[in-house]
Design a protein around this motif. Structure first.
Motif, mmCIF file in Angstrom:
data_model
loop_
_atom_site.group_PDB
_atom_site.id
_atom_site.type_symbol
_atom_site.label_atom_id
_atom_site.label_comp_id
_atom_site.label_asym_id
_atom_site.label_seq_id
_atom_site.Cartn_x
_atom_site.Cartn_y
_atom_site.Cartn_z
ATOM 1 N N VAL A 1 52.760 -45.209 62.004
ATOM 2 C CA VAL A 1 53.472 -45.185 60.725
ATOM 3 C C VAL A 1 54.331 -46.458 60.532
ATOM 4 N N ILE B 1 58.310 -37.931 56.450
ATOM 5 C CA ILE B 1 58.413 -36.638 57.109
ATOM 6 C C ILE B 1 57.578 -36.666 58.379
ATOM 7 N N ALA C 1 46.381 -37.476 60.607
ATOM 8 C CA ALA C 1 46.422 -38.762 59.905
ATOM 9 C C ALA C 1 46.921 -38.588 58.472
ATOM 10 N N LYS C 2 46.389 -37.570 57.813
ATOM 11 C CA LYS C 2 46.774 -37.316 56.428
ATOM 12 C C LYS C 2 48.246 -36.926 56.360
ATOM 13 N N PHE D 1 45.060 -40.111 68.354
ATOM 14 C CA PHE D 1 43.817 -40.800 68.028
ATOM 15 C C PHE D 1 43.227 -41.429 69.295
ATOM 16 N N GLU E 1 52.660 -38.798 47.140
ATOM 17 C CA GLU E 1 52.478 -37.972 48.336
ATOM 18 C C GLU E 1 52.346 -38.802 49.622
ATOM 19 N N ILE E 2 51.798 -40.012 49.517
ATOM 20 C CA ILE E 2 51.682 -40.858 50.711
ATOM 21 C C ILE E 2 53.076 -41.268 51.206
ATOM 22 N N TYR F 1 55.411 -35.249 61.437
ATOM 23 C CA TYR F 1 54.434 -34.153 61.429
ATOM 24 C C TYR F 1 53.819 -34.010 62.816
ATOM 25 N N MET G 1 50.592 -37.706 58.266
ATOM 26 C CA MET G 1 51.522 -38.797 58.577
ATOM 27 C C MET G 1 51.575 -39.825 57.459
ATOM 28 N N GLY G 2 50.745 -39.645 56.446
ATOM 29 C CA GLY G 2 50.826 -40.535 55.296
ATOM 30 C C GLY G 2 49.831 -41.681 55.320
ATOM 31 N N LEU G 3 48.689 -41.493 55.994
ATOM 32 C CA LEU G 3 47.629 -42.494 55.882
ATOM 33 C C LEU G 3 46.874 -42.209 54.584
ATOM 34 N N THR G 4 46.524 -43.271 53.872
ATOM 35 C CA THR G 4 45.731 -43.074 52.667
ATOM 36 C C THR G 4 44.300 -42.728 53.101
ATOM 37 N N PRO G 5 43.488 -42.157 52.212
ATOM 38 C CA PRO G 5 42.111 -41.835 52.596
ATOM 39 C C PRO G 5 41.361 -43.050 53.161
ATOM 40 N N GLN H 1 42.729 -45.675 54.727
ATOM 41 C CA GLN H 1 43.255 -45.965 56.063
ATOM 42 C C GLN H 1 42.720 -44.969 57.081
ATOM 43 N N LEU I 1 52.036 -49.054 59.386
ATOM 44 C CA LEU I 1 51.659 -48.928 57.975
ATOM 45 C C LEU I 1 52.800 -49.363 57.064
ATOM 46 N N LEU J 1 50.439 -31.221 51.925
ATOM 47 C CA LEU J 1 49.065 -31.112 52.413
ATOM 48 C C LEU J 1 48.410 -29.927 51.704
ATOM 49 N N ARG K 1 54.925 -38.312 52.774
ATOM 50 C CA ARG K 1 54.478 -37.952 54.117
ATOM 51 C C ARG K 1 54.988 -38.945 55.158
ATOM 52 N N ARG K 2 55.126 -40.203 54.764
ATOM 53 C CA ARG K 2 55.615 -41.179 55.734
ATOM 54 C C ARG K 2 57.087 -40.964 56.056
#
Lengths: 246, 322
Positions: B100, B78, A144-145, B88, B71-72, B80, A147-151, A153, B103, B51, B75-76
């Motif tokens: 993603v 790239i 999750a982290k 999930f 950083e958010i 991963y 992929m760019g989810l905020t804490p 989210q 989001l 990370l 990451r979106r």
């Protein structure tokens, strides 16, 4: 497999027979008569009892879950030990002692009872919230982290849904315990079905005792059942199915 | 394109996990980070999407310093993928794949189209899996969904941390092959962490070998097998490196080096075309009592013959001992 099934069936039958026997014995002796002869008073006490439980449980949920979230955030991880042990301490003190202590500050009545019940309900919810959140697969959080989810989210979309099974179990334990414990509210003038139970004890009158104690038990069982049903709403479908197939 | 410029990571207690690594991964190619566990390859990968915070040096992705971006947001952009797929369980396959885009606020139709496209790409029927949950899928299917998810927002760069490590060998080989086909189509710049030299040879356009945080050698697989720079690399690629390299050359490569012998015999039991790898050609020769293979062109016209000795000479010429 067959053997266990037969055993379960026999046990269940015996169990329900015993209950039926108990109720017919109670009714035969007129032990539940109070519920019908003084139904107005009974309903008032039932209402008080429910109000005690609902108020204190809601307060406990509103405090324990956010607190559980707070102590499991990496930044505040050091506070987990302190908070959990404080809550443990709250649990080890007998409710009667809590009532006595709180009474010296809040006097007698509804508020004191609610506060004591609230303190008593905190731990199961807090402990399960912390356990649930800590048991979420670290790989899932890492994904999750990454992929760019905020804490935030990550918390709401990933951690909370996946911890919901455990959190709900804690809430259920707390509320069911709370229903039984709320009978003690009577001691500080908080009302509720405890009034009937303690009257029964003091007067050595089974009619009072039974009319108070049996409804408390039934209430606890009913609420437990309802909360189990509500899990179907609160727990994500994917997890319910995964649990069933596992 | 990804550029590492003197990248260093020092953990508490002065432990150097990554030591002044500089390398460039060209646009649209796959670079495999290879090495024993604890060599810093995963740390280096995780520094790209921050990370793991970087101690010293710079990483630029398509000309942009990773430190200059939030950083958010970084990451979106790239993709991963991790070994244990990290799907999930509370979300359906479609929700997992489109997380993603969701989001990023894509509209529903666009998200759905993207899901359909990606599932087709990884060889899964979109409608059959849309509303299912991760636990209902096999390990291989889960990992495919993991790859689809990483590509959801069409990132130019993807990071893959031992993505096929948890799969059984048969499924792994299968997915590796599929993944290479996907890569042919999408042409992403990919960093791929592995501890398996055979996987690295198969997947990488270039391979970087690490030891204790330092880059030992960064080369194309053929180069790496042919000319290991030092004893560590030579040991890591193994004494059978010439056999490993067989799969990297085709019959056409061999003929480029060696003038084709004219066809003497009139009938051959074994025929290969120019695209056949030398590994397959050798296997055919070992399986039969024949001494030579007939090489044919696209129209099945004979070109020349090839013997075991030809292959042996070619390999010896190409893979000198270090």
């Amino acid at each position: 497999m067959e053997k266990t099934k037969v055993f379960t069936l026999v046990f269940k039958t015996l169990f329900f027979l015993l209950i039926a026997l108990f109720f017919s014995w109670g009714i035969w002796n007129g032990y539940f008569s109070m519920i019908f002869t003084e139904s107005e008073r009974f309903l008032l006490l039932l209402q008080q009892h429910l109000l005690l439980v609902v108020t204190s449980s809601l307060m406990a949920v509103a405090v324990a879950i956010p607190l559980g979230i707070f102590v499991t955030r990496p930044r505040f991880a050091k506070s987990e030990w302190f908070v959990l042990n404080t809550a443990n301490l709250g649990q080890t003190i007998p409710v009667i002692a809590i009532l006595a202590i709180v009474m010296t500050y809040l006097g007698i009545g509804f508020n004191t009872a609610v506060f004591a019940l609230f303190v008593f309900s905190l731990l199961p919810i807090l402990r399960n919230t912390v356990a649930g959140l800590n048991s979420v697969d670290p790989a899932m959080k890492d994904a999750a982290k990454g992929m760019g989810l905020t804490p935030m989210q990550t918390l709401w979309r990933i951690e909370m849904p996946n911890a919901m099974f455990t959190i709900m179990a804690g809430v259920r334990t707390a509320i069911v315990m709370n229903i039984g414990t709320a009978a003690l509210a009577s001691l500080v003038g908080g009302g509720g079905l405890g009034d009937l139970i303690f009257a029964g004890i003091n007067l050595r009158d089974n009619a009072y005792l039974f009319s108070g104690a049996v409804p408390v038990t039934l209430l606890a069982l009913t609420v437990d059942g309802l909360l189990r049903l509500s899990e179907r709403i609160f727990i994500p479908k994917g997890l319910q199915e995964a649990a069933k197939s596992a | 394109m990804i550029e590492f410029d003197n990248v260093t990571k020092i953990y508490k207690g002065n432990i150097k996990a990554v030591d002044q690594v500089s390398l460039t991964v060209p646009q649209g190619s796959v670079a495999v980070f290879l090495g024993p566990s604890g060599c810093g390859k995963t740390t280096l990968l995780r520094m790209v999407n921050r990370l793991v915070p970087i101690t010293d040096g710079n990483i630029t992705v398509n000309g942009m310093d990773t430190k200059s971006l939030n950083e958010i947001e970084l990451r979106r952009k790239i993709g991963y993928v991790i070994q244990s797929n990290g799907l999930f369980p509370n979300m359906t396959i479609e929700q997992n794949v489109t997380i993603v885009p969701n989001l990023l606020g894509w509209d529903r139709v666009k998200q759905r189209d993207r899901f359909n496209y990606l599932m087709d790409l990884v060889g899964m029927e979109p409608d059959q899996f849309r509303n299912r949950y991760p636990h209902e899928l096999s390990g291989g299917q889960q990992q495919r969904v993991g790859i689809a998810r990483a590509m959801a927002a069409d990132p130019p760069v993807m990071l893959m941390d031992e993505p096929f490590g948890a799969l059984d060998p048969i499924i792994r080989t299968h997915i590796q092959k599929e993944f290479l086909q996907i890569q042919q189509e999408v042409q992403k710049t990919i960093l791929f962490v592995s501890h398996d030299i055979d996987e690295a040879i198969k997947m990488g356009d270039r391979i970087a070998i690490f030891k204790d945080g330092s880059l030992m050698q960064y080369d194309a697989p053929t180069e790496l097998l042919a000319q290991p720079k030092n004893q560590f690399v030579q040991d890591f690629v193994g004494t059978d490196r010439s056999i490993k390299s067989l799969s990297l050359y085709t019959v056409a490569d061999l003929l480029e080096y060696k003038k084709p012998k004219p066809v003497k015999k009139s009938s051959f039991n074994l025929k290969v075309d120019l695209d056949t790898s030398l590994r397959e050609a050798m296997a055919m020769l070992f399986n039969e009592t024949e001494q030579e293979l007939l090489v044919v062109d696209k129209n099945n016209q004979p070109i020349c013959e090839v013997t075991i000795t030809d292959v042996q000479q070619y390999l010896q010429e190409n893979t000198q001992t270090a």
